[in-house]
Scaffold this motif. Structure first.
Motif, mmCIF file in Angstrom:
data_model
loop_
_atom_site.group_PDB
_atom_site.id
_atom_site.type_symbol
_atom_site.label_atom_id
_atom_site.label_comp_id
_atom_site.label_asym_id
_atom_site.label_seq_id
_atom_site.Cartn_x
_atom_site.Cartn_y
_atom_site.Cartn_z
ATOM 1 N N THR A 197 35.452 45.108 49.399
ATOM 2 C CA THR A 197 35.955 43.775 49.087
ATOM 3 C C THR A 197 37.225 43.853 48.250
ATOM 4 O OG1 THR A 197 33.707 42.867 49.139
ATOM 5 C CG2 THR A 197 35.394 41.578 47.986
ATOM 6 N N ALA A 198 37.233 44.751 47.259
ATOM 7 C CA ALA A 198 38.419 44.897 46.416
ATOM 8 C C ALA A 198 39.618 45.355 47.239
ATOM 9 C CB ALA A 198 38.130 45.896 45.288
ATOM 10 N N GLY A 199 39.402 46.350 48.112
ATOM 11 C CA GLY A 199 40.501 46.808 48.954
ATOM 12 C C GLY A 199 41.006 45.709 49.867
ATOM 13 N N ALA A 200 40.079 44.919 50.422
ATOM 14 C CA ALA A 200 40.486 43.833 51.321
ATOM 15 C C ALA A 200 41.240 42.743 50.579
ATOM 16 C CB ALA A 200 39.251 43.256 52.017
ATOM 17 N N ALA A 235 44.038 48.777 52.228
ATOM 18 C CA ALA A 235 42.628 48.526 51.932
ATOM 19 C C ALA A 235 41.822 49.806 52.040
ATOM 20 C CB ALA A 235 42.077 47.461 52.889
ATOM 21 N N CYS A 236 42.101 50.609 53.075
ATOM 22 C CA CYS A 236 41.410 51.894 53.218
ATOM 23 C C CYS A 236 41.766 52.842 52.073
ATOM 24 C CB CYS A 236 41.776 52.537 54.561
ATOM 25 S SG CYS A 236 41.229 51.607 56.006
ATOM 26 N N GLY A 237 43.029 52.838 51.680
ATOM 27 C CA GLY A 237 43.455 53.705 50.585
ATOM 28 C C GLY A 237 42.796 53.328 49.267
ATOM 29 N N ILE A 238 42.649 52.053 48.981
ATOM 30 C CA ILE A 238 41.989 51.627 47.741
ATOM 31 C C ILE A 238 40.519 52.012 47.773
ATOM 32 C CG2 ILE A 238 41.253 49.581 46.453
ATOM 33 C CD1 ILE A 238 43.947 48.350 47.090
ATOM 34 N N TRP A 239 39.872 51.827 48.912
ATOM 35 C CA TRP A 239 38.461 52.220 48.996
ATOM 36 C C TRP A 239 38.312 53.710 48.724
ATOM 37 C CZ3 TRP A 239 34.958 55.421 51.143
ATOM 38 C CH2 TRP A 239 33.625 55.053 51.048
ATOM 39 N N ALA A 292 28.785 51.694 35.277
ATOM 40 C CA ALA A 292 30.094 51.181 34.845
ATOM 41 C C ALA A 292 31.113 51.183 35.960
ATOM 42 C CB ALA A 292 30.622 52.020 33.679
ATOM 43 N N ALA A 293 30.784 51.813 37.087
ATOM 44 C CA ALA A 293 31.760 51.954 38.165
ATOM 45 C C ALA A 293 32.262 50.615 38.699
ATOM 46 C CB ALA A 293 31.176 52.800 39.290
ATOM 47 N N PRO A 294 31.394 49.613 38.945
ATOM 48 C CA PRO A 294 31.917 48.340 39.476
ATOM 49 C C PRO A 294 32.961 47.698 38.576
ATOM 50 C CG PRO A 294 29.543 48.458 39.784
ATOM 51 C CD PRO A 294 29.919 49.618 38.920
ATOM 52 N N ARG A 295 32.741 47.727 37.252
ATOM 53 C CA ARG A 295 33.729 47.127 36.357
ATOM 54 C C ARG A 295 35.039 47.892 36.431
ATOM 55 N NH1 ARG A 295 29.175 47.145 33.072
ATOM 56 N NH2 ARG A 295 29.975 48.934 31.889
ATOM 57 N N ARG A 296 34.952 49.194 36.452
ATOM 58 C CA ARG A 296 36.181 49.996 36.563
ATOM 59 C C ARG A 296 36.857 49.784 37.916
ATOM 60 N NH1 ARG A 296 33.661 55.617 34.086
ATOM 61 N NH2 ARG A 296 33.248 54.796 31.983
ATOM 62 N N LEU A 297 36.021 49.621 38.936
ATOM 63 C CA LEU A 297 36.556 49.353 40.266
ATOM 64 C C LEU A 297 37.469 48.131 40.249
ATOM 65 C CD1 LEU A 297 36.625 49.007 43.432
ATOM 66 C CD2 LEU A 297 34.382 47.956 43.214
ATOM 67 N N TRP A 298 36.988 47.040 39.676
ATOM 68 C CA TRP A 298 37.790 45.807 39.695
ATOM 69 C C TRP A 298 39.008 45.937 38.792
ATOM 70 C CZ3 TRP A 298 37.342 42.774 43.529
ATOM 71 C CH2 TRP A 298 36.128 42.670 44.197
ATOM 72 N N ALA A 299 38.893 46.737 37.740
ATOM 73 C CA ALA A 299 40.060 46.971 36.891
ATOM 74 C C ALA A 299 41.133 47.744 37.651
ATOM 75 C CB ALA A 299 39.647 47.731 35.629
ATOM 76 N N VAL A 327 46.234 47.803 40.687
ATOM 77 C CA VAL A 327 46.987 48.092 41.908
ATOM 78 C C VAL A 327 47.615 46.813 42.454
ATOM 79 C CG1 VAL A 327 46.785 48.826 44.308
ATOM 80 C CG2 VAL A 327 45.642 50.131 42.502
ATOM 81 N N GLY A 328 46.829 45.733 42.477
ATOM 82 C CA GLY A 328 47.367 44.462 42.960
ATOM 83 C C GLY A 328 48.539 43.988 42.132
#
Length: 968
Positions: free
Chosen positions: A153-156, A439-443, A459-466, A471-472
């Motif tokens: 979802t984040a990559g998309a 999107a593939c690269g971010i994933w 803690a990974a999901p929080r870091r993921l969105w950070a 990047v965005g």
């Protein structure tokens, strides 16, 4: 209810989150639009007024006028009208605007639709990226925190952000090119095309495959109705996808993406999918085709007219390395770089995008499943193809052509695809391919860096969105284009005063002009011309000026050739250095010539009011308005124009002469005011009878302003046709008329009351039977000896005919040499020459650009003037030489070439005569001054020997037309 930790976010929640993000960004990244939302639109005043006009026209046509034909318009280019099927009409945007226009203003409606294009573009790319990523990362990857789904979802989301807010799309918005900014349906079409490929690979039933194909076709249609050019890009994408499907699944059985049993991609499934796309597209595009095809059949293929822009509007390789000129930090530096970057031809992906897309491509290629490598081949290969297309016919670096050809030159030769004159616009497809790979690269980035296989990291999901947010933000900073330029769309109050005047009539604006994608005829200020079109959304009256994308030449040439209007075009441009002395020398003659006829011409055109933009009008034009036109001043507005400069606009009422009996002689130059399409430019003087003008089509049309109460029309008709039917506004005025092939036939026809209801009524003379070749008209000279060529003492043989037409840039920009019904002139600027035998046989043709300045135009052919002199002297005495100038031929014309022209009887010396028209027919060895020739700066030039026709064949002719009003 609280969301259970680890449970995937509902699909609706993801969609709403994406919509909220893209909506907020659309307001922030178009700043300061939000602060001027009701009065301004993004743009530079050139394209934005016309594209906002589109929305008004669709509503007026469908709702106010209750007319389903949105393409054929007489509210601009009055009285000849224009076919908007060849214009960037954006009908889908217009349809969507109708309910908004009823609730708010046209400016707000336009801005809402523009912002929605950003939001929907982002949403489409978001859904597409999820569609690509989902099957590759979700099976077997989701842990109890749903990390893989969140990473996808984040990559998309970042992919959608890139596609929606890249600097290229923001640049199009800054130019007011809302049609090119309307790329929001592209990712939805691609989404269903990709889904079609997946279903083929999964061996889904033909019904499901057909449904995906139909949805892809539906979004292809929506994109065509929003911007037709992008539909052509999607057709290329479909071709690439079909090739990929055949390559990956036709020759061998392949496993599905989830490791299921092998599946054969059968012909039946292929046809079910792609036939559904084609069927939906053809059905949806049928109204466009129905409006286009008749004009193309009548006028020839003018869809690609005005080409030759590819060198300016190709993406430069250097441009891919630097931000655009709209960037707040680097823009001023970029603007000084040595390649064109002012019209969104500058494509910049950004270094972060290149790195992430490269990482995504590498990750796809290295996946163990065949689906990953197949996706890498498709998205990487498609991106590469569209990148090559953006570079134009040849690769360019820092504004200089490299000796490396590109595929654009080949694609641009294809029907329909030839309409795209801007290679850089293929960047929309490159950007979408890059977004999917990002999107593939971010994933890959977050999956490999934040989550170890087999280990849960709360803690990974929080870091993921950070990481995704960082990047965005980096991508947005690279593509930042603030502040966005805005145009002031507040309309002077005098247009509301004009709107309050009842009646359906035409307005003449001075100065004004006619504009298409290749040139401007009339006044050369693009912004004024386009703002006049925008002001029509307030006053709602018909106007002579107008803007289109592509049009048959007659739609411009009518105004140049028409009496009064042709003189006004010269007066509008009297400020130009090369025109000023000629206009000044002819001004008094223009006034005397037009004063007695101006009122009748304005009445004939249905013009009741004249608007004069005082600060734009030349002194010569103002004097002409005061002394030659029968006008009464109604009011004057003073204020600030769209640029904030003081301006004044005067509104005049035309003093109309009474409607009474009148006669129009089509054989007189003044009669050209009545000529619609289908007539020769020349007049046959009628050596064996009355003068006439021949028709080059079976159904030529005439334009008359007839009263609603009717009356009688009398026409003087001629063969070679033996029968004709006369129609008024499409209705026959009587039975077919038999024509005397040896003499004129006079026919009187009653006009019923209420039939002549248009401001300009269209009278069609339908000549029955096949067309007659022009050589048949030239078969019998009056004295039987031949057709005399001026004073040269040489004659063309009976049956031979030559007609030459020339126009400088301001009055048509063309050259035609018709020999026995065939135009042998080449295309391009300069002198066009043809060597002929006295029997009309073409011995040779050539073109010499005697205006080519090598210092300013790299690749300019050397010594064109000397080459022209050598060519002229290479023919033996007695050879007939026909010549016509297109655009300009004076800047590098030398004495030797002028002397060589004199040796064929030509007297005109164009040196020092910038952009003069010049047409001649001479003979090698003739005395200077004996050739048949004309030249002019303010009008086209034309000469003929034989048949008085610049065409291949004729149907019949018309001489005089009389009108008698009903008895009172």
């Amino acid at each position: 209810m609280d969301r259970v930790p680890g449970r995937p976010r509902p699909r609706a929640g993801r969609l709403l989150g994406a919509l909220a993000l893209y909506s907020a960004l659309s307001l922030a990244l178009t700043w300061p639009l939000a602060a001027h939302f009701t009065t301004h639109v993004p743009g530079d005043g050139i394209d934005d007024p016309a594209l906002a006009w589109n929305l008004w026209w669709i509503k007026v046509r469908l709702v106010d006028q209750l007319q389903p034909d949105i393409f054929h318009v007489v509210w601009m280019f009055h009285p000849v009208g224009i076919n908007l099927a060849f214009y960037t009409l954006t009908p889908l945007n217009g349809l969507l605007s109708v309910p908004l226009q009823t609730a708010t203003s046209l400016v707000v409606t336009n801005n809402l639709l523009l912002l929605s294009s950003f939001v929907l573009a982002g949403l489409g790319a978001f859904l597409l990226s999820l569609e690509v990523l989902g099957p590759l990362v979700l099976p077997g990857q989701a842990d109890r925190h749903g990390f893989s789904r969140q990473a996808a979802t984040a990559g998309a989301l970042v992919a959608g952000l890139l596609y929606a807010f890249a600097s290229t799309k923001l640049f199009y918005a800054s130019l007011g090119q809302f049609n090119i900014a309307s790329s929001q349906w592209v990712p939805f079409c691609v989404l269903y095309v990709w889904r079609l490929g997946r279903k083929l690979g999964q061996g889904a039933p033909a019904r499901e495959i057909g449904r995906s194909g139909a949805m892809a076709g539906l979004f292809l249609v929506l994109q065509a109705w929003a911007e037709l050019t992008y539909a052509s890009f999607l057709l290329i994408f479909l071709a690439l996808h079909l090739a990929w499907v055949l390559g990956m699944g036709w020759r061998a059985r392949r496993r599905t993406e989830d490791g299921g049993p092998p599946v054969q991609v059968t012909l039946t499934r292929l046809l079910a999918g792609y036939a559904a796309v084609a069927g939906m597209f053809l059905a949806g595009i049928a109204p466009f085709l129905a409006a286009m095809v008749p004009d193309l059949l009548r006028e020839g293929d003018f869809f690609a007219s005005g080409g030759g822009f590819a060198d300016i509007f190709s993406a430069d390789l250097m441009g891919y390395l630097v931000p655009t000129r709209l960037h707040p930090l680097f823009g001023a530096w970029t603007a000084q770089l040595p390649f064109p970057n002012d019209k969104a031809q500058h494509l910049y992906l950004g270094y972060s995008v290149l790195l992430l897309a490269g990482a995504g491509l590498l990750w796809l290629w290295r996946k163990t499943s065949g689906a990953g490598r197949a996706a890498a081949l498709f998205w990487g290969g498609s991106g590469f193809v569209f990148w090559l297309l953006t570079l134009g016919p040849h690769l360019r670096w820092a504004g200089q052509d490299l000796p490396v050809p590109g595929p654009f030159a080949l694609v641009s030769r294809l029907p329909f695809f030839s309409g795209n004159r801007y290679p850089s616009r293929y960047g929309v497809m490159l950007l979408l391919c890059a977004a999917v790979l990002v999107a593939c690269g971010i994933w890959w980035l977050v999956q490999g860096g934040l989550q170890r296989p087999g280990r849960a990291n709360p803690a990974a999901p929080r870091r993921l969105w950070a990481v995704a947010a960082g990047v965005g933000l980096l991508i947005l900073l690279e593509h930042l284009s603030l502040p966005l330029p805005l145009s002031d769309f507040r309309t002077p109050s005098i247009y509301r005063q004009l709107a309050a005047i009842p009646g359906d009539f035409a307005v003449l604006e001075l100065p004004t002009g006619w504009r298409n994608g290749a040139r401007v005829m009339g006044y050369g200020d693009d912004v004024l011309l386009m703002m006049q079109q925008w002001y029509q959304t307030t006053h709602g009256k018909r106007r002579l000026g107008g803007n289109t994308s592509r049009n048959p030449p007659h739609k411009f040439q009518y105004f140049t050739d028409a009496p009064l209007l042709g003189d006004l075009i010269g007066l509008m441009n009297a400020h130009r250095e090369h025109l000023a002395p000629v206009v000044e020398s002819q001004l008094e003659a223009m006034i005397q010539r037009n004063r007695p006829r101006a009122g009748q011409i304005l009445r004939d055109l249905g013009i009741r009011y004249v608007l004069v933009h005082m600060e734009r009008a030349t002194p010569a034009l103002l004097r002409f308005v005061d002394q030659a036109l029968p006008l009464t001043l109604v009011d004057q507005w003073q204020g600030l124009d769209w640029s904030g400069k003081p301006a004044a606009i005067r509104l005049y009422e035309v003093q109309m002469p009474p409607t009474e009996e009148w006669a129009v002689d089509l054989a007189d130059p003044a009669g050209s005011i009545a000529l619609a399409e289908g007539w020769s430019s020349f007049v046959d003087p009628g050596a064996q009878g009355p003068a006439r003008r021949y028709a080059t089509r079976s159904q030529p049309a005439l334009l008359f302003n007839l009263p609603d109460e009717g009356g009688e029309l009398t026409l003087e008709l001629f063969g070679p046709a033996t029968e004709a039917t006369v129609l008024l506004n499409g209705q026959p005025l009587g039975p077919a008329v038999l024509l005397d092939p040896q003499a004129s036939t006079r026919v009187t026809l009653p006009i019923p009351a209420g039939l002549a209801r248009e401001p300009m009524d269209r009278l069609t003379v339908a000549f029955h039977g096949p067309l007659t070749p022009v050589t048949a008209l030239a078969a019998a000279p009056p004295d039987g000896s031949g057709w005399s060529i001026g004073g040269t003492g040489v004659s063309l043989a009976p049956g031979a005919t030559v007609a030459v037409r020339s126009a400088g840039e301001e009055v048509g920009n063309f050259a035609h040499i018709w020999v026995n019904g065939r135009d042998v002139a080449q295309e391009g600027r300069g002198y066009h020459l043809a060597a002929l035998g006295v029997d009309g046989q073409v011995l040779g043709t050539a073109r010499f650009d005697t205006s080519c300045v090598a210092e300013l135009q790299p690749g300019c052919p050397p010594e064109q003037s000397a080459a022209m002199a050598r060519w002229l002297r290479s023919w033996p005495a007695g050879t007939v030489i026909a010549g016509a100038v297109q655009d300009e031929a004076s800047l590098r014309l030398d004495a030797d070439a002028v002397a060589a022209l004199a040796e064929v009887g030509v007297a005109t010396d164009l040196r020092g005569k910038l952009r003069w028209s010049h047409a001649f027919i001479g003979v090698v060895g003739a005395t200077p001054g004996t050739a048949l020739e004309t030249s002019s700066l303010l009008r086209p030039a034309g000469v003929y020997v034989g048949a008085a026709v610049d065409g291949a064949a004729v149907s019949g002719g018309v001489g005089r037309v009389w009108f008698t009003p009903p008895p009172r």
